[in-house]
Design a protein around this motif. Structure first.
Motif: not given
Length: 553
Positions: A118-124, A196-208, A224-230
């Motif tokens: 889902i993170g990849q789909v939403m990023s695209y 940006l792609a890494n941030g979306v993927s990490l955030l999607s994983r964390a929410v799930k 912190s992982h998401v914020n680092r990418e941001v």
């Protein structure tokens, strides 16, 4: 080469190409208005007496009063402004056309071909489509600016070869600096997209996995992982904008410097007609303005190049040459007759070479029976589902569809039977209980709805004050897991399916609720073919065929 160009044309789309060609033509029109303004400016200064007349009269027409010449100059400026507006408008239409078409394709692909991350789909769907669309619009805009620049350069050469050589020399002198900035901008563009792609993927994983993260005290770590990418995205973006606008500013400064030099040397290079120097200076300024514009747009193209590359790769692998855009969605005209399957030496390997547990399988599921596909996570249970439905094709062996009347046929493409599906996490929409049951183009009376609810022991609906009109949220808040499953099962039965697929449908239920659901499934035996996917056996389920899968080591 022709095939590659044809693929690029298909990727961009005919409507987008049409809008883009308008942008290119407007660049050609813009040149003529710039040339007209240059000449009319010269005439206006001559009419006001600010410069001496001499040589050939611009446009070959005798001078009029300063008022008439001024009106003509303003009119030419107005027409040029309209051309600039139209150019930007159609460049914007290019962008929106690409966004719309590619989002239509993405949504259809993601929904019709399940299992996507889902993170990849939403990023695209968001960032990558927008970036690619901006790039395609800018490509046509660049062509229009190149045509304009070519026309201006031709006029400069015809006016004074010596001064134009000076202009070219200045441009060449500063070209290496621009190239250095370009390389730095390209590096930052890739970092922006990657972060940006890494941030979306990490955030999607964390929410799930929010519950797991919370219980294991990993929330700060994941944040912190998401914020680092941001932060990396932000820093790379700041560098990009600083360098990109620096690159766009350099031509404008150079243009002013060249104008000063030409004005000082004007009497040498325009001795017979000093008034013509005004038109020349205007065209020089326009040349450097166009160069600045190209620098700005090329910086944007470099920023979005990774995005357009990703989108083109996705399109080439999933859309190009496929019938995804033409395939009809499930309709109500399907076959309700019972079917089964016979597998002989059935094997499946993914296109990337990854093997599955589906290797040399042999089984027979007769119409109207209950089959269980059992195995741990990652064993290929869902893949076997897709093979049975014709959504995937075997790489080896045969898979035959068995009909209730004794007939049989090979499976080629999606099977035409009415199929109902119930997963471990029921798909619920925001609306009334009636809306839930009727979603999926089901047409049933309230009496039929009440009958199927009682059949699956969903009597709790009748305890609601509004009954079938009781409002539910999209996540079904207020309902237990068992109640959600019963609603999902009721909705599945309303379609009067010939095949009922139950994918871990009891995985999240307590023993009492699970026992009730199993009893309902047993009562449906013979009325439809039931395929149950589970990671563990169910002793109370009246299974006719067991298909065991193991994880490939």
């Amino acid at each position: 080469m022709k095939t590659q160009l044809s693929k690029m044309f298909d990727f961009i789309g005919s409507h987008t190409v049409a809008y883009g060609l308008i942008v290119v033509v407007l660049g050609f029109v813009s040149f003529f208005f710039d040339l007209a303004i240059a000449m009319l400016t010269q005439r206006f200064f001559m009419a006001t007496g600010l410069v001496k007349t001499g040589g050939t009269m611009p446009l070959g027409i005798d001078l009029h009063s300063p008022y008439i010449e001024g009106v003509l100059l303003v009119l030419a400026g107005l027409l040029r402004a309209l051309t600039i507006w139209a150019n930007g408008y159609y460049a914007g239409k290019c962008q929106i056309q690409v966004e719309t078409e590619k989002r239509h394709m993405l949504s259809r692909w993601a929904i019709m071909h399940g299992g996507q991350e889902i993170g990849q789909v939403m990023s695209y769907f968001n960032d990558i489509v927008i970036g690619a669309a901006v790039s395609i619009g800018n490509i046509f805009y660049v062509f229009s600016r190149l045509i304009l620049m070519g026309g201006i350069f031709l006029v400069l050469v015809l006016s004074s070869i010596q001064m134009t050589l000076l202009v070219v020399g200045v441009i060449i002198l500063f070209a290496p600096l621009q190239m250095i900035i370009d390389r730095i901008v390209s590096r930052n563009s890739k970092q922006i997209q990657g972060s940006l792609a890494n941030g979306v993927s990490l955030l999607s994983r964390a929410v799930k996995n929010n519950l797991y993260i919370s219980l294991h005290n990993l929330m700060d770590q994941e944040i912190s992982h998401v914020n680092r990418e941001v932060d990396q995205y932000g820093q790379a973006s700041i560098r990009y904008y600083a360098l990109s606008y620096l690159r766009a500013s350099i031509p404008q400064v150079l243009g002013l410097a060249v104008v000063v030099i030409i004005a000082i040397q004007g009497s040498i290079y325009f001795p017979d007609n000093p008034a013509s120097m005004i038109a020349y200076l205007y065209m020089v300024l326009r040349l450097f303005q166009v160069l600045a514009d190209l620098a700005r747009v090329s910086g944007n193209l470099r920023l979005n190049y990774p995005r357009i590359s990703l989108l083109y790769k996705w399109w080439a692998e999933n859309i190009s040459g496929s019938d995804l855009g033409k395939t009809a969605l499930i309709n109500d005209g399907q076959d309700h007759h019972l079917v089964g399957w016979r597998a002989e030496g059935l094997s499946f390997v993914w296109p990337n070479g990854k093997e599955t547990a589906i290797h040399n399988l042999n089984f027979e599921i007769k119409p109207g029976t209950i089959a269980m596909i059992i195995g741990p996570s990652g064993a290929g249970k869902t893949t076997l589902f897709h093979l049975l439905l014709g959504l995937l094709s075997p790489t080896q062996g045969h898979l035959t569809l068995l009909h209730q009347d004794g007939g049989a046929q090979d499976i080629h493409g999606r099977i035409n039977q009415v199929i109902s599906y119930v997963g471990s996490d029921p798909f619920l929409i925001a609306g009334t209980v009636r809306d839930q049951l009727l979603s999926g183009h089901v047409h049933s009376t309230d009496a039929e709805l009440e009958e199927v609810l009682r059949r699956v022991h969903a009597d709790f609906v009748f305890e609601f004050k509004d009954g079938l009109n009781h409002i539910l949220t999209e996540q079904g808040q207020g309902l237990s897991a068992g109640q959600k499953q019963r609603l999902a099962l009721a909705r599945a039965l309303l379609r009067k399916p010939s095949v009922l697929l139950l994918d871990e449908a009891t995985a999240n239920l307590d023993q009492h609720t699970e026992s009730g659901i199993v009893g309902v499934i047993n009562s449906l035996k013979g009325q439809m073919t039931i395929v149950v996917v589970s990671h563990r056996p169910h002793p109370d389920l009246q299974v006719d065929v067991n298909i065991k899968l193991d994880v490939v080591p």
